[in-house]
Scaffold this active site. Structure first.
Site, PDB file in Angstrom:
ATOM      1  N   ARG A  14      39.637  39.932  27.679  1.00 36.81           N
ATOM      2  CA  ARG A  14      40.556  38.807  27.901  1.00 36.81           C
ATOM      3  C   ARG A  14      40.060  37.956  29.065  1.00 36.81           C
ATOM      4  NH1 ARG A  14      44.875  42.690  30.667  1.00 36.81           N
ATOM      5  NH2 ARG A  14      44.559  42.079  32.839  1.00 36.81           N
ATOM      6  N   SER A 136      35.563  35.398  44.146  1.00 37.61           N
ATOM      7  CA  SER A 136      36.754  34.552  44.148  1.00 37.61           C
ATOM      8  C   SER A 136      36.673  33.598  45.325  1.00 37.61           C
ATOM      9  CB  SER A 136      38.018  35.397  44.291  1.00 37.61           C
ATOM     10  OG  SER A 136      39.126  34.554  44.559  1.00 37.61           O
ATOM     11  N   TYR A 149      42.665  41.412  48.749  1.00 31.54           N
ATOM     12  CA  TYR A 149      41.872  40.804  47.662  1.00 31.54           C
ATOM     13  C   TYR A 149      40.706  40.004  48.254  1.00 31.54           C
ATOM     14  CZ  TYR A 149      40.904  37.928  43.487  1.00 31.54           C
ATOM     15  OH  TYR A 149      40.310  37.290  42.416  1.00 31.54           O
ATOM     16  N   THR A 152      37.962  42.320  49.471  1.00 34.65           N
ATOM     17  CA  THR A 152      37.159  42.985  48.428  1.00 34.65           C
ATOM     18  C   THR A 152      36.229  42.000  47.740  1.00 34.65           C
ATOM     19  OG1 THR A 152      38.857  42.695  46.699  1.00 34.65           O
ATOM     20  CG2 THR A 152      38.937  44.733  47.986  1.00 34.65           C
ATOM     21  N   LYS A 153      36.624  40.726  47.678  1.00 34.24           N
ATOM     22  CA  LYS A 153      35.772  39.729  47.028  1.00 34.24           C
ATOM     23  C   LYS A 153      34.699  39.199  47.975  1.00 34.24           C
ATOM     24  CE  LYS A 153      37.468  39.541  42.845  1.00 34.24           C
ATOM     25  NZ  LYS A 153      36.642  39.834  41.665  1.00 34.24           N
TER      26      LYS A 153
HETATM   27  P1  NAD Z   1      42.509  39.242  33.863  1.00 31.91           P
HETATM   28  O1  NAD Z   1      43.541  40.070  34.537  1.00 31.91           O
HETATM   29  O2  NAD Z   1      42.903  38.362  32.736  1.00 31.91           O
HETATM   30  O3  NAD Z   1      41.296  40.177  33.382  1.00 31.91           O
HETATM   31  C1  NAD Z   1      40.800  41.192  34.213  1.00 31.91           C
HETATM   32  C2  NAD Z   1      39.880  42.080  33.398  1.00 31.91           C
HETATM   33  O4  NAD Z   1      39.532  43.222  34.214  1.00 31.91           O
HETATM   34  C3  NAD Z   1      40.569  42.604  32.157  1.00 31.91           C
HETATM   35  O5  NAD Z   1      39.655  42.620  31.091  1.00 31.91           O
HETATM   36  C4  NAD Z   1      40.960  44.016  32.553  1.00 31.91           C
HETATM   37  O6  NAD Z   1      41.013  44.899  31.461  1.00 31.91           O
HETATM   38  C5  NAD Z   1      39.804  44.393  33.486  1.00 31.91           C
HETATM   39  N1  NAD Z   1      40.231  45.482  34.360  1.00 31.91           N
HETATM   40  C6  NAD Z   1      41.317  45.494  35.188  1.00 31.91           C
HETATM   41  N2  NAD Z   1      41.433  46.697  35.781  1.00 31.91           N
HETATM   42  C7  NAD Z   1      40.402  47.467  35.308  1.00 31.91           C
HETATM   43  C8  NAD Z   1      39.988  48.804  35.519  1.00 31.91           C
HETATM   44  N3  NAD Z   1      40.676  49.620  36.331  1.00 31.91           N
HETATM   45  N4  NAD Z   1      38.899  49.268  34.877  1.00 31.91           N
HETATM   46  C9  NAD Z   1      38.223  48.452  34.038  1.00 31.91           C
HETATM   47  N5  NAD Z   1      38.554  47.178  33.776  1.00 31.91           N
HETATM   48  C10 NAD Z   1      39.638  46.690  34.398  1.00 31.91           C
HETATM   49  O7  NAD Z   1      41.810  38.419  35.012  1.00 31.91           O
HETATM   50  P2  NAD Z   1      40.816  37.168  34.997  1.00 31.91           P
HETATM   51  O8  NAD Z   1      41.559  36.038  35.569  1.00 31.91           O
HETATM   52  O9  NAD Z   1      40.112  37.023  33.702  1.00 31.91           O
HETATM   53  O10 NAD Z   1      39.819  37.685  36.143  1.00 31.91           O
HETATM   54  C11 NAD Z   1      38.478  38.103  35.890  1.00 31.91           C
HETATM   55  C12 NAD Z   1      37.747  38.183  37.222  1.00 31.91           C
HETATM   56  O11 NAD Z   1      37.770  36.894  37.843  1.00 31.91           O
HETATM   57  C13 NAD Z   1      38.383  39.158  38.229  1.00 31.91           C
HETATM   58  O12 NAD Z   1      37.374  39.799  38.947  1.00 31.91           O
HETATM   59  C14 NAD Z   1      39.177  38.227  39.143  1.00 31.91           C
HETATM   60  O13 NAD Z   1      39.369  38.764  40.421  1.00 31.91           O
HETATM   61  C15 NAD Z   1      38.281  37.003  39.156  1.00 31.91           C
HETATM   62  N6  NAD Z   1      38.965  35.756  39.520  1.00 31.91           N
HETATM   63  C16 NAD Z   1      40.020  35.298  38.797  1.00 31.91           C
HETATM   64  C17 NAD Z   1      40.635  34.113  39.187  1.00 31.91           C
HETATM   65  C18 NAD Z   1      41.789  33.517  38.437  1.00 31.91           C
HETATM   66  O14 NAD Z   1      42.371  32.546  38.929  1.00 31.91           O
HETATM   67  N7  NAD Z   1      42.173  34.009  37.273  1.00 31.91           N
HETATM   68  C19 NAD Z   1      40.172  33.420  40.298  1.00 31.91           C
HETATM   69  C20 NAD Z   1      39.107  33.936  41.016  1.00 31.91           C
HETATM   70  C21 NAD Z   1      38.503  35.107  40.612  1.00 31.91           C
END
Ligand code: NAD
Length: 246
Positions: A14, A136, A149, A152-153
């Site tokens: 996703r 991030s 958060y 960690t990033k």
């Molecule tokens: P999301 O929550 O939609 O997807 C996160 C994904 O990580 C999912 O596929 C989930 O299954 C997987 N995941 C979560 N916990 C897990 C675990 N314990 N073991 C294995 N897999 C696991 O989030 P997203 O928005 O698609 O985020 C993806 C990445 O981008 C993340 O690292 C997030 O920190 C980073 N990010 C997101 C945003 C945002 O605004 N959405 C901004 C900056 C960075």
């Protein structure tokens, strides 16, 4: 010239990970999916034409090493590793819970390190590798009430620079993309939690007044793993609709 081929994207059923996997598959990569839900993995594999999937909770002891062994035993090597799986927690520092400290350090920081450690020997042997971490903007500039958060990033930034130096002569590049708010479930949950800012309030703070589309991250990954980007290494790239500049 060797062209990268087999690509593992963690957390790819996703959100951002699914977009990265889809775009790499559309561009001729043999994509290996990773997630925790087998049903969703099968659905995503069919939908985007990935070649395989592996199921693993990356916070579990030994899970990263088992995932890497599974991939390497079956495919011999890996060309592209995208460390995307991650989780977000909004909490001020004194209310941050032990379980979240443990989870975010393991998932956002330790898992990318462990996966890189496991895949680098085979990348070195073939003198080719592309590693992309999804960091991030919170790690780049700091996000109030998301110190855990952000911490960690931001660790991925040091990891990226150090590894780029260490692996520079091995044909391996290492980069991190720091997205701002991206239109995914993570953002929806954060904006609807009742704590912190709503979607509209967040958009008001973004210079381009919009969330990033997940495909924008996927397309940047596509470029970073291409032959054309071989000189681009050790970089932390802010893909944030202007959020990092004020
Ligand atoms: P999301 O929550 O939609 O997807 C996160 C994904 O990580 C999912 O596929 C989930 O299954 C997987 N995941 C979560 N916990 C897990 C675990 N314990 N073991 C294995 N897999 C696991 O989030 P997203 O928005 O698609 O985020 C993806 C990445 O981008 C993340 O690292 C997030 O920190 C980073 N990010 C997101 C945003 C945002 O605004 N959405 C901004 C900056 C960075």
């Amino acid at each position: 010239m060797k062209h990268s081929n087999k690509a593992l994207v963690t957390g790819s059923t996703r959100g951002i990970g699914a977009s990265i996997a889809k775009i790499l598959a559309q561009n001729g990569y043999d994509v290996i999916l990773h997630g925790r839900d087998e049903k969703k993995l099968i659905e995503t594999k069919e939908k985007i034409g990935a070649i395989d999937y592996f199921c693993a909770d990356l916070t579990c002891r030994g899970a990263c090493e088992a995932l890497a062994t599974g991939v390497l035993d079956k495919y011999g090597s890996l060309d592209v590793l995208v460390n995307n799986a991650g989780a977000y927690v909004w909490a001020n520092v004194e209310k941050t819970e032990d379980k979240d400290i443990e989870k975010l350090l393991k998932l956002n920081t330790e898992a990318p390190f462990r996966l890189i450690r496991a895949f680098v020997p085979s990348m070195k042997a073939q003198k080719f590798g592309r590693i992309v971490n999804i960091g991030s903007i919170s790690g780049a500039v700091g996000e109030g009430n998301a110190a855990l958060y952000s911490m960690t990033k931001s660790a991925l930034s040091g990891l990226t620079k150090a590894l780029a130096l260490e692996l520079a002569c091995d044909g391996i590049t290492v980069n991190t993309i720091n997205p701002g708010w991206v239109d995914t479930e993570l953002t929806e949950t954060a904006c609807n939690s009742g704590d912190g800012f709503s979607a509209d309030e967040n958009i008001d703070m973004i210079p381009q007044r919009r969330f990033i589309h997940p495909d924008e991250v996927g397309n940047l990954v596509k470029y970073l793993v291409s032959d054309e980007a071989k000189g681009l290494t050790g970089q932390n790239i802010n893909l944030c609709a202007g959020l990092s500049v004020g």
